[in-house]
Write a protein that holds these residues in place. Sequence first.
Motif, short mmCIF file in Angstrom:
data_model
loop_
_atom_site.label_atom_id
_atom_site.label_comp_id
_atom_site.label_asym_id
_atom_site.label_seq_id
_atom_site.Cartn_x
_atom_site.Cartn_y
_atom_site.Cartn_z
N LYS A 22 0.82 -1.21 0.00
CA LYS A 22 0.00 0.00 0.00
C LYS A 22 0.86 1.27 0.00
N GLU A 23 1.90 1.25 0.83
CA GLU A 23 2.77 2.42 0.91
C GLU A 23 3.50 2.67 -0.41
N ALA A 24 3.80 1.58 -1.13
CA ALA A 24 4.50 1.71 -2.41
C ALA A 24 3.69 2.54 -3.39
N LEU A 25 2.40 2.27 -3.48
CA LEU A 25 1.55 3.04 -4.39
C LEU A 25 1.43 4.49 -3.92
N SER A 26 1.25 4.68 -2.61
CA SER A 26 1.11 6.04 -2.09
C SER A 26 2.35 6.88 -2.33
N ASN B 245 -10.06 -1.03 -5.33
CA ASN B 245 -9.92 -0.93 -3.88
C ASN B 245 -8.58 -0.32 -3.48
N MET B 246 -7.50 -0.75 -4.16
CA MET B 246 -6.18 -0.23 -3.83
C MET B 246 -6.06 1.26 -4.17
N PHE B 247 -6.64 1.67 -5.29
CA PHE B 247 -6.60 3.09 -5.63
C PHE B 247 -7.30 3.92 -4.56
N THR B 248 -8.48 3.49 -4.16
CA THR B 248 -9.25 4.23 -3.17
C THR B 248 -8.48 4.37 -1.86
N GLU B 249 -7.93 3.26 -1.37
CA GLU B 249 -7.24 3.29 -0.08
C GLU B 249 -5.90 4.01 -0.16
N THR B 250 -5.11 3.71 -1.20
CA THR B 250 -3.76 4.27 -1.26
C THR B 250 -3.74 5.74 -1.64
N PHE B 251 -4.71 6.18 -2.44
CA PHE B 251 -4.77 7.61 -2.74
C PHE B 251 -5.15 8.38 -1.49
N GLY B 252 -6.01 7.77 -0.66
CA GLY B 252 -6.32 8.37 0.64
C GLY B 252 -5.09 8.46 1.53
#
Length: 495
Positions: free
Chosen positions: A127-131, A277-284
């Motif tokens: 998750k942190e990688a995408l953020s 799901n990953m976009f929603t969480e990691t962009f947040g």
Amino acid sequence: MKKVSSVFYITVSLVIVAVFIGALFPELSEQVTTNVNAFLSTSFGWYYMWVMTFLIVISIFIIFSPYGKIRLGKNHERPDFSTPSWIAMLFSAGLGIGLVFYGSAEPLFHAFYDAPLSEPGTDQAFKEALSVTYFHWGIHGWAMYGIVALTLAYFQFRKDEPGLISATLKPLFGDKMKGPWGKLIDILAAFATIFGVATSLGFGAAQINGGLSHLFGIEVNFTAQFIIILIVTVLFLISAWSGISKGIKYLSNVNMVLATVLFLAVIIVGPTLLILNMFTETFGMYIQNIMKWSFRTASLEGDNRAWLDSWTIFYWAWWIAWAPFVGMFIARVSRGRTIRQFMIGVMIVPTLIIGVWFATFGTTAGFVQRSGVDLTQYVTEMVLFNMFDQLPISFILSMIAILLIFSFFITSADSATFVLGIQSTHGSLTPPNNVKIIWGLAQSAVALVLLYVGGLTALQNTIIAAAFPFSFVMILMVISLIKSLNKEVRVLRRK
């Protein structure tokens, strides 16, 4: 060549010298760029962090200030290009090859090889990688592009100054900008542009070579990359000859179509629900952590300083090196828009597109990695194609990606020749074709030499060195802009 200024001759001469030194003394050149990179990253990493954050604060202030109503042009003027074409052009010039080159590889690297914060391979690291990737490609860079482009557009279209970096500093230094100091600033801008764009051309050539090797067995080496750059140089010079309203505009729209097709295809054949799901969480997560990451300097021994230098500091330098080129190009295509409309469009729209893009390709790469296929064993330019191998219609996806890189390659180089032409012809918006051709050949030569000297490492090292001096010019541009806007607002209030 009556339009040509001394900036053209001096910068071309410097580029020729740099090309010859790199070609004749490759080991020495690599050592010098590595040492300069190490010094600037270690000694001035904190400075890069402050500069980028400062530009975000200034951008937000301008959007909500009375300056926002001022039009980039005369009060009766309206935009030259439709909003979709405008977004396509600023997106193609401002990002281009980097999106495809790093789309899968960067999140994968952060998540499974060298995570900046958490243990590699964990859910949290994924998750942190995408953020962190959104952080590197998002609002920081676009705020900087926006400020540089706004300053250029304001002085050129509102104040009738020539389209030169030096002309934007007249409120601070007056007619001194018409003399040697002004020339020096324009030379710095042209030099940063050459090496900034050459870096992306080198990345593009390497990835095209990687894709062709993966699909057709063409060997990955300097000779293949030389031929690729040669072919693309001919194509983008043809485009440059046709002018901005034809070549660049049409190619930018082609870029958006190809990028959209590739993006939608990967969403459909990839792990669709996981991507959403990953976009929603990691962009947040990106929004929540943007302030903390903006000031991270890895000041203590256990803080993974090497990662920060190789990624965040490199990116901030890369954005700065591209600022004169992208800023001038965005300014050229933004005449007639209000400052508020311009800054919101430049900062918000690309950031959202980037988030969706990296979430799609980064999540898919992570999904493939977690399924048992080790993508981290491949070099950066090969990750995307090996990821496609694990998806349906892999050959079609790889071919679209190669076409997209070619198209981005041509657009970036084409835009750069146009901008370099402006910088070296006293700010003319219609630089002569022979000037654009010379600049096109120069940036291709620099890309080839950097690849020959030390491959992608030399490209990264050179970016940081080229960006550093221009960062000071950029700060002066902001001060000059605010001073001029304050004066104009006071005049408008008296009317």
